[in-house]
Scaffold this active site. Sequence first.
Site, short mmCIF file in Angstrom:
data_model
loop_
_atom_site.label_atom_id
_atom_site.label_comp_id
_atom_site.label_asym_id
_atom_site.label_seq_id
_atom_site.Cartn_x
_atom_site.Cartn_y
_atom_site.Cartn_z
N MET A 19 -1.14 -24.12 -36.20
CA MET A 19 -1.52 -23.75 -37.57
C MET A 19 -0.64 -24.52 -38.56
O MET A 19 0.59 -24.43 -38.48
CB MET A 19 -1.36 -22.24 -37.78
CG MET A 19 -2.35 -21.40 -37.03
SD MET A 19 -2.09 -19.62 -37.28
CE MET A 19 -0.72 -19.33 -36.14
N VAL A 20 -1.27 -25.25 -39.45
CA VAL A 20 -0.55 -26.04 -40.43
C VAL A 20 0.34 -25.14 -41.29
O VAL A 20 -0.09 -24.09 -41.76
CB VAL A 20 -1.54 -26.83 -41.33
CG1 VAL A 20 -0.79 -27.53 -42.47
CG2 VAL A 20 -2.31 -27.85 -40.50
N GLN A 87 1.06 -30.87 -30.91
CA GLN A 87 -0.29 -31.27 -31.32
C GLN A 87 -0.21 -32.37 -32.38
O GLN A 87 0.49 -32.22 -33.38
CB GLN A 87 -1.10 -30.11 -31.88
CG GLN A 87 -2.56 -30.53 -32.10
CD GLN A 87 -3.40 -29.55 -32.88
OE1 GLN A 87 -3.17 -29.31 -34.05
NE2 GLN A 87 -4.40 -28.98 -32.21
N CYS A 116 -10.09 -29.70 -36.35
CA CYS A 116 -9.78 -29.32 -37.73
C CYS A 116 -10.83 -29.89 -38.69
O CYS A 116 -11.04 -31.11 -38.73
CB CYS A 116 -8.40 -29.80 -38.14
SG CYS A 116 -7.96 -29.36 -39.83
N HIS A 183 -12.67 -23.89 -30.17
CA HIS A 183 -12.89 -22.99 -31.31
C HIS A 183 -14.40 -22.78 -31.40
O HIS A 183 -15.15 -23.73 -31.62
CB HIS A 183 -12.36 -23.61 -32.60
CG HIS A 183 -12.44 -22.70 -33.77
ND1 HIS A 183 -11.35 -22.47 -34.59
CD2 HIS A 183 -13.44 -21.95 -34.28
CE1 HIS A 183 -11.70 -21.62 -35.55
NE2 HIS A 183 -12.98 -21.30 -35.37
N GLY A 215 -10.68 -18.67 -31.95
CA GLY A 215 -11.57 -18.34 -33.06
C GLY A 215 -11.93 -16.87 -33.16
O GLY A 215 -12.80 -16.50 -33.95
N GLY A 216 -11.23 -16.02 -32.41
CA GLY A 216 -11.61 -14.61 -32.37
C GLY A 216 -10.89 -13.69 -33.32
O GLY A 216 -11.15 -12.48 -33.33
#
Length: 513
Positions: A19-20, A87, A116, A183, A215-216
């Site tokens: 996560m950015v 990543q 992304c 995702h 993605g949940g």
Amino acid sequence: MIVNSLSLCYHNKLILAPMVRVGTLPMRLLALDYGADIVYCEELIDLKMLQCKRVVNEALSTVDFVAPDDRVVFRTCEREQNKVVFQMGTSDAERALAVARLVENDVAGIDVNMGCPKEYSTKGGMGAALLSDPDKIEKILSTLVKGTRRPVTCKIRILPSLEDTLSLVKRIERTGIAAIAVHGRKREERPQHPVSCEAIKAIAETLSIPVIANGGSHDHIQGYLDIEDFRRATAASSVMVARAAMWNPSIFLKEGPRPLEEVMQKYIRYAVQYDNHYTNTKYCLCQMLREQLESPQGRLLHAAQSSQEICSFLRAGCTKGLALLFSSLQSEAFGLGAFYEETTRELDARRAKLLARSPEEAEGPVEDTSGIIKMAIKFDRRAYSPQITPKMCLLEWCRREKLAQPVYETVQRPLDRLFCSVVTVAEQKYQSTLWDKSKKLAEQAAAIVCLRSQGLPEGRLGEESPSLHKRKREALDQDPGDPRTQEPAMPGELCKKPFVALASGQESPLEGW
């Protein structure tokens, strides 16, 4: 820091998603404490990483990858060395491999972001933009699998049709990657759109490598038990949690999540301990507060302008629950304000000890086998007068000593487009080992190496440069008809060899590849 294990198991794992701005070291360590098995760092762009220098930070007991402007781009530590996956954002196989080799001794795995949808990623052909170029995907992943000692994975989104998605993931599997994270949304879809468990399940049933469901958070994952339900619904090997973990990383605990106040306090401790930049710390805490951002506590946090103020905001603006929490912690640490003061004192003492141990080590001149004198030097414009630069000082010294003018040879490195320069003075070559973002800056750095090696003034603010000042005074006193007043300006007299842009496969005559 060398990772002993060459393989990372992706079966039946709880994973912190990349996560950015969130997946920095404090959040990764917190997730591990609360039960995550694997943690991904935030996406880091290949070109940015290739500008970095690997630095062992003895004061913090970390390994830092530091940009030319001294900003830490990636920081890791021994606690996560067998758990952290790096990543990267990339659109080029050669650059991707260069980054993987740069970090592979300090991480457990390498991942390529192919999912992304944000513009900052896709505009460079990275992220979800790669989904429309299977040939490039195959080249990047195959190159990484063959060229790095770490397991390689990628993270994708589903394509408009299931048939195309399955065709793509089969091709990806054939590259030899260790696992694939999916995702379950399309490129144009956002969190408010339902995640497709059916698509992830179809992929999991098609492939033989582990599939990681992602993605949940919006529809399925509210607590620990929901993670397993999501895994079963997708038939995936493992589950990667993003926003639900960002809101409260203790979601990985089997016993259930811990109170948010306790989680935030623990996060702040890691942030202080590992010298996390306060803006990043504040951002992550704001994500945890969510709907409480407009509360007095949230407003105090938003106004904080330092790590010290962040440590104070909880006690100053705490809710009743927070007040009880800090009351119970008084005997342990007297609140986070005291923890901040004690930790910063310890860090300052460590740094002072390290500096006292080797005061000249960082910038001492070293002559290598090629005969070039090298130092790790960067030219910081703010430290020099705009009228008197290191190149001017060097030229003036050469004139005074009746030496030939300095000759600069500059090359550009194709991978990251940085520059390095060698200056020759009196048949001796001088070079900074740090590559710079422009030709001019690289030449100034080379001039500084020469000047410092000779113990000469270099034009820093507050530094006396008698010869230059004397020259200016003489120029003012001379008769306008005196031939000496007709000398060209000093910068125009610099003698330079032609600039060379290195081809992709060409070997550089300079150090730093």
